[in-house]
Design a protein around this motif. Structure first.
Motif, mmCIF file in Angstrom:
data_model
loop_
_atom_site.group_PDB
_atom_site.id
_atom_site.type_symbol
_atom_site.label_atom_id
_atom_site.label_comp_id
_atom_site.label_asym_id
_atom_site.label_seq_id
_atom_site.Cartn_x
_atom_site.Cartn_y
_atom_site.Cartn_z
ATOM 1 N N GLN A 2 37.748 33.475 47.804
ATOM 2 C CA GLN A 2 39.092 33.852 48.229
ATOM 3 C C GLN A 2 39.848 32.612 48.666
ATOM 4 N N THR A 3 41.145 32.591 48.395
ATOM 5 C CA THR A 3 41.988 31.481 48.795
ATOM 6 C C THR A 3 42.049 31.346 50.316
ATOM 7 N N SER A 9 46.517 35.842 48.956
ATOM 8 C CA SER A 9 45.390 36.740 49.211
ATOM 9 C C SER A 9 44.529 36.973 47.977
ATOM 10 N N TRP A 10 44.628 36.122 46.962
ATOM 11 C CA TRP A 10 43.872 36.361 45.737
ATOM 12 C C TRP A 10 42.388 36.076 45.917
ATOM 13 N N MET A 11 41.590 36.718 45.075
ATOM 14 C CA MET A 11 40.143 36.506 45.022
ATOM 15 C C MET A 11 39.773 36.190 43.582
ATOM 16 N N TRP A 12 38.690 35.433 43.383
ATOM 17 C CA TRP A 12 38.220 35.047 42.056
ATOM 18 C C TRP A 12 36.791 35.546 41.881
ATOM 19 N N ASP A 13 36.529 36.178 40.733
ATOM 20 C CA ASP A 13 35.201 36.682 40.408
ATOM 21 C C ASP A 13 34.589 35.776 39.348
ATOM 22 N N TYR A 19 40.685 36.971 38.110
ATOM 23 C CA TYR A 19 41.088 37.440 39.428
ATOM 24 C C TYR A 19 40.554 38.846 39.634
ATOM 25 N N GLU A 21 40.113 42.341 42.740
ATOM 26 C CA GLU A 21 40.357 42.966 44.036
ATOM 27 C C GLU A 21 39.059 42.908 44.812
ATOM 28 N N GLU A 24 38.793 43.562 52.302
ATOM 29 C CA GLU A 24 39.545 42.711 53.225
ATOM 30 C C GLU A 24 38.555 41.871 54.019
#
Length: 53
Positions: A2-3, A9-13, A19, A21, A24
């Motif tokens: 996560q940034t 608020s992006w996340m990387w898989d 990108y 979801e 939190e």
């Protein structure tokens, strides 16, 4: 992943290389908003990008 950047608020898989979801997470800790990047002013050589390995 996560940034850490404020307002993002992006996340990387890495499994899907995209990108995604996610849950939190606890609030991120980032550099002080008044601190320039890539580091403390006056302590980063002007050619810092060339020094990266």
């Amino acid at each position: 992943m996560q940034t850490f950047e404020p307002g993002e608020s992006w996340m990387w898989d890495y499994r899907t290389d995209d990108y995604t979801e996610g849950p939190e997470l606890a609030p991120a800790v980032h550099h002080p908003l008044d601190q320039p990047t890539p580091g403390p002013e006056g302590h980063v050589p002007p050619n810092w990008e060339q020094l990266l390995n």
